[in-house]
Write a protein that holds these residues in place. Structure first.
Motif, PDB file in Angstrom:
ATOM      1  N   THR A  22       0.870  -1.176   0.000  1.00  0.00           N
ATOM      2  CA  THR A  22       0.000   0.000   0.000  1.00  0.00           C
ATOM      3  C   THR A  22       0.910   1.231   0.000  1.00  0.00           C
ATOM      4  O   THR A  22       1.620   1.486   0.973  1.00  0.00           O
ATOM      5  CB  THR A  22      -0.924  -0.002   1.235  1.00  0.00           C
ATOM      6  N   LEU A  30       1.456   3.915   2.864  1.00  0.00           N
ATOM      7  CA  LEU A  30       2.207   3.647   4.099  1.00  0.00           C
ATOM      8  C   LEU A  30       3.701   3.530   3.827  1.00  0.00           C
ATOM      9  O   LEU A  30       4.421   2.879   4.583  1.00  0.00           O
ATOM     10  CB  LEU A  30       1.712   2.353   4.754  1.00  0.00           C
ATOM     11  N   ILE A  31       4.157   4.127   2.722  1.00  0.00           N
ATOM     12  CA  ILE A  31       5.574   4.056   2.395  1.00  0.00           C
ATOM     13  C   ILE A  31       6.045   5.472   2.114  1.00  0.00           C
ATOM     14  O   ILE A  31       5.385   6.230   1.407  1.00  0.00           O
ATOM     15  CB  ILE A  31       5.775   3.143   1.169  1.00  0.00           C
ATOM     16  N   LEU A  32       7.165   5.831   2.709  1.00  0.00           N
ATOM     17  CA  LEU A  32       7.728   7.155   2.420  1.00  0.00           C
ATOM     18  C   LEU A  32       8.497   7.058   1.105  1.00  0.00           C
ATOM     19  O   LEU A  32       9.182   6.053   0.859  1.00  0.00           O
ATOM     20  CB  LEU A  32       8.675   7.583   3.533  1.00  0.00           C
ATOM     21  N   GLU A  50      12.124   6.289   1.460  1.00  0.00           N
ATOM     22  CA  GLU A  50      12.461   4.910   1.839  1.00  0.00           C
ATOM     23  C   GLU A  50      12.765   4.039   0.631  1.00  0.00           C
ATOM     24  O   GLU A  50      13.407   3.010   0.762  1.00  0.00           O
ATOM     25  CB  GLU A  50      11.251   4.242   2.510  1.00  0.00           C
TER      26      GLU A  50
END
Ligand SMILES: Cc1cc2nc3c(=O)[nH]c(=O)nc-3n(C[C@H](O)[C@H](O)[C@H](O)COP(=O)(O)OP(=O)(O)OC[C@H]3O[C@@H](n4cnc5c(N)ncnc54)[C@H](O)[C@@H]3O)c2cc1C
Lengths: 295, 162
Positions: free
Chosen positions: B62, B65-67, B70
């Protein structure tokens, strides 16, 4: 949308521990981010500084040997564990935990270390790890130490890690050939729901009938995960008949300390325990009889 | 707090991009707002609904929910990366054939989850498709047709191989 924050991305464990020793609680660690980023969503929790530990090699990898057991790096994702034959075939209760975390997308990102450090009593790896007699290695600039799983959660949403310690890896001992484990997650739907209750059993039976030893954990049945010690004591030396397992469920239900919440009432939780503890014992016993959990 | 921007490189649908992102920018925001790839939908922003599902180095995630910082150096596939020109991906075709698309909002995410499922498990059972798509909500709730569309794609791929 997330509020603004600063980010540290250490490349080595030494660097990370050094920074963590200086900053402590001023800095929020994150691995997969599936708990941390959700908690920050909409400004709910505002951390000024995050540390992304995803690059730390020392926290990666899984090593399994039938003689020594399994060592799991804290950054290992649920999905990775779910797809490892050693987890599915040997540490089956843990398989049943990791494969029931959220959705495929959650499991592709969420780590076992994050699940442990998040320390909520519904965490799906906690019950299996407690039953399987796991321990964790934590480390700070001062050195590393081992904490048995039973001492890891001093209170709700709390771990025994000090303010400058990182969780590095999880150790689970080698398995005996006459043992098997199982985890039951009781929730309203099969996926994408937190456990209303959970129980894991690690059973040893040399003749496939009698309980030689049992480790039973209960999750969401008390403010932290607990062992059902009275139930375990009751079972040792008994033939695991239907009636004995039923009585075990009643003892577990009585020794649990569930509370009422909007999810369900205390009374309901006690009734559910009477059903799922015997059910999980029966599954473990069946696995021993079929010889399916052999290392 | 700093307004520092981080330079990142992303391979999106086969093409490399060099971008400047802030720490708090999600991969979803960067895909939509910087790269104009609006097929990936923004909805719950908490990993619950699956509308923002993309493939990150081949795995379904998803993207809310990830920068973006990152995933510097990673390869991303979005719904826009599946077809070729006017040619839709077989899974997309199958969704049309089965009438699996109602309002359509959740479909890009569902198709990405379906692609990941079929890659890992080319012959899924009905239950395995349900499980594989459990992280994607459809509020028109045409799950029956959606599951049939995935199953039939698997069958056709199987026939083409044998
Ligand atoms: C849609 C959705 C569904 C979910 N469903 C479930 C479910 O069914 N069952 C379940 O158990 N969980 C569920 N979760 C919660 C979550 O996915 C898991 O707890 C996951 O394992 C967290 O791992 P993470 O790497 O994402 O943790 P993060 O969010 O990165 O971190 C979680 C916590 O651990 C700390 N931390 C992480 N790694 C370390 C480390 N190595 N050392 C010290 N501290 C550390 C962080 O500071 C933070 O407090 C769900 C989450 C979402 C978004």
């Amino acid at each position: 949308m997330l509020n603004k924050f600063d980010l540290l991305v250490p490349k080595t464990l030494d660097e990370a521990l050094q920074q963590y020793a200086e900053l402590g609680s001023k800095c929020k660690i994150f691995a997969g981010g599936t708990d941390v980023l959700v908690s920050m969503h909409g400004g709910h929790k505002a951390y000024a500084l995050l540390m992304d530990i995803k690059n730390l090699e020392e926290l990666k990898g899984v090593e399994y040997t039938p003689e020594k057991g399994i060592v799991i790096g804290a950054l290992t994702t649920h999905r990775c564990l779910e797809r490892l034959p050693a987890i599915k075939e040997v540490y089956t209760a843990l398989f049943e935990g990791v494969s029931q975390v959220g959705s495929v997308q959650t499991r592709n990102r969420g780590t076992i270390g994050g699940n442990i450090c998040n320390a909520v009593p519904s965490g799906d790896t906690l019950g299996p790890l407690l039953a399987l007699n796991a321990s964790v290695i934590v480390q700070s600039v001062k050195g590393a130490r081992e904490i048995p799983f039973g001492e890891l959660f001093p209170g709700p949403k709390k771990t025994a890690l000090k303010e400058d310690e990182l969780l590095i890896k999880i150790l689970i001992p080698a398995r005996l050939s006459n043992s098997a484990s199982a985890y039951t997650k009781f929730a309203r739907r099969n996926s994408m729901d937190l456990a209303l209750l959970g129980t894991a059993t690690d059973l040893i039976s040399n003749d496939g009938k009698t309980c030689d030893n049992a480790r039973i954990s209960l999750t969401t049945a008390a403010p932290t995960i607990i062992r059902a010690r009275k139930t375990e004591e009751f079972l040792v030396g008994k033939e695991l008949t239907k009636d004995v397992m039923k009585e075990a469920g009643e003892i577990a239900s009585a020794e649990a300390k569930p509370r009422s919440s909007w999810r369900s009432s205390e009374e309901y939780r006690r009734e559910v325990l009477k059903a799922i503890v015997p059910r999980t014992l029966a599954i473990a016993l069946d696995r021993i009889q079929k010889g399916v959990n052999i290392p | 707090m700093s307004t520092q921007k981080y330079p990142i490189k992303l391979e999106v649908n086969g093409e490399w991009h060099t971008l400047q992102v802030a720490a708090q920018h999600s991969l979803l925001q960067v895909l939509r707002d910087q790269l104009n790839l609006t097929g990936t939908k923004e909805c719950c922003d908490e990993g619950e609904c699956g509308a923002c599902t993309v493939l990150l180095n081949g795995r379904s995630v998803t993207s809310c929910l990830i920068l973006a910082v990152e995933v510097d150096g990673s390869s991303i596939t979005t719904i826009e990366g599946l077809g070729q020109g006017d040619q839709l991906d077989p899974l997309q075709e199958s969704f049309l054939e089965h009438g699996a698309v109602q309002c359509g909002f959740c479909i890009p995410g569902i198709i990405m989850s379906g692609k990941y499922l079929l890659k890992k498990n080319p012959k899924p059972t009905y239950e395995e498709v349900q499980e594989g798509l459990a992280g994607n909500l459809c509020r028109c709730a045409g799950y029956g047709q959606i599951i049939e569309a995935v199953l039939s794609t698997a069958e056709k791929a199987g026939e083409a191989q044998s």
